[in-house]
Design an enzyme around this catalytic site. Structure first.
Site, PDB file in Angstrom:
ATOM      1  N   ASP A   7       0.867  -1.175   0.000  1.00  8.33           N
ATOM      2  CA  ASP A   7       0.000   0.000   0.000  1.00  8.33           C
ATOM      3  C   ASP A   7       0.907   1.229   0.000  1.00  8.33           C
ATOM      4  O   ASP A   7       1.301   1.713   1.060  1.00  8.33           O
ATOM      5  CB  ASP A   7      -0.908  -0.015   1.228  1.00  8.33           C
ATOM      6  CG  ASP A   7      -1.821   1.199   1.287  1.00  8.33           C
ATOM      7  OD1 ASP A   7      -2.292   1.641   0.216  1.00  8.33           O
ATOM      8  OD2 ASP A   7      -2.066   1.707   2.395  1.00  8.33           O
ATOM      9  N   GLU A  67      -1.778  -1.650  -4.832  1.00 10.90           N
ATOM     10  CA  GLU A  67      -2.986  -0.889  -5.152  1.00 10.90           C
ATOM     11  C   GLU A  67      -2.702   0.068  -6.301  1.00 10.90           C
ATOM     12  O   GLU A  67      -1.637   0.681  -6.360  1.00 10.90           O
ATOM     13  CB  GLU A  67      -3.465  -0.084  -3.937  1.00 10.90           C
ATOM     14  CG  GLU A  67      -4.296  -0.893  -2.997  1.00 10.90           C
ATOM     15  CD  GLU A  67      -5.043  -0.042  -1.984  1.00 10.90           C
ATOM     16  OE1 GLU A  67      -6.033  -0.539  -1.469  1.00 10.90           O
ATOM     17  OE2 GLU A  67      -4.631   1.106  -1.717  1.00 10.90           O
ATOM     18  N   ASP A 139      -1.777   1.117   7.608  1.00  7.54           N
ATOM     19  CA  ASP A 139      -1.182   0.954   6.282  1.00  7.54           C
ATOM     20  C   ASP A 139      -0.772  -0.506   6.049  1.00  7.54           C
ATOM     21  O   ASP A 139      -0.912  -1.024   4.938  1.00  7.54           O
ATOM     22  CB  ASP A 139       0.007   1.901   6.107  1.00  7.54           C
ATOM     23  CG  ASP A 139      -0.436   3.353   6.202  1.00  7.54           C
ATOM     24  OD1 ASP A 139      -1.206   3.779   5.330  1.00  7.54           O
ATOM     25  OD2 ASP A 139      -0.046   4.037   7.155  1.00  7.54           O
TER      26      ASP A 139
END
Length: 158
Positions: A7, A67, A139
């Site tokens: 991420d 992502e 996160d």
């Protein structure tokens, strides 16, 4: 198969590793790579790249899942995210780890069942899917969700 979920973020990049054995998932490790806004951007990006490289060297993932970039209302925020994402992708390439990309909406749908899930719902599902996991922060939780989503979306060794 070991999946490294990532991420990316300039302020704090999350990473998480899961082992996929058939339909079974198990947690390997997770962490966060925070950077200080007081440092020059080049140094912050280097920290992110080195942190991801260290996770790759320590755990030897078969694939990485990242992502996709989403466009913020603030173009500067989008640009900073893109810089961090570039470092993550470069670290994976240097470690010869194939990279797959998934949208935030697809990740949420794969983990929770709806693409409109809230962060709290994703974090609650992590506890169900990875019993006993100790997540180092939000996160890292997002990164684990990306890894799990990839395991669900690409079940045949990809």
């Amino acid at each position: 198969m070991i999946v490294l979920g990532l991420d990316p973020s300039l302020t704090c990049t999350g990473w998480g590793l899961v082992r996929v054995e058939g339909a079974r998932l198990s947690h390997i490790a997770n962490g966060q790579l925070p950077t200080s806004s007081k440092l020059p951007i080049a140094e912050r990006l280097l920290q992110i790249q080195q942190g991801v490289a260290a996770a790759i060297a320590a755990h030897h993932p078969d694939v990485a899942a990242v992502e996709e970039v989403f466009v913020n209302k603030n173009p500067q925020s989008t640009l900073k995210l893109a810089h961090a994402r570039g470092c993550v992708l470069a670290a994976c390439a240097a470690g010869q780890v194939p990279v797959f990309e998934h949208s935030t909406r697809i990740v949420k749908k794969a983990v929770v069942g709806t693409g409109a899930a809230q962060k709290e719902q994703v974090q609650a599902m992590l506890k169900v899917l990875l019993p006993g996991v100790k997540v180092t922060g939000p996160d890292a939780a997002d990164a684990l969700a990306v890894a799990i989503a990839h395991a669900h979306l690409k079940p045949h060794g990809a």
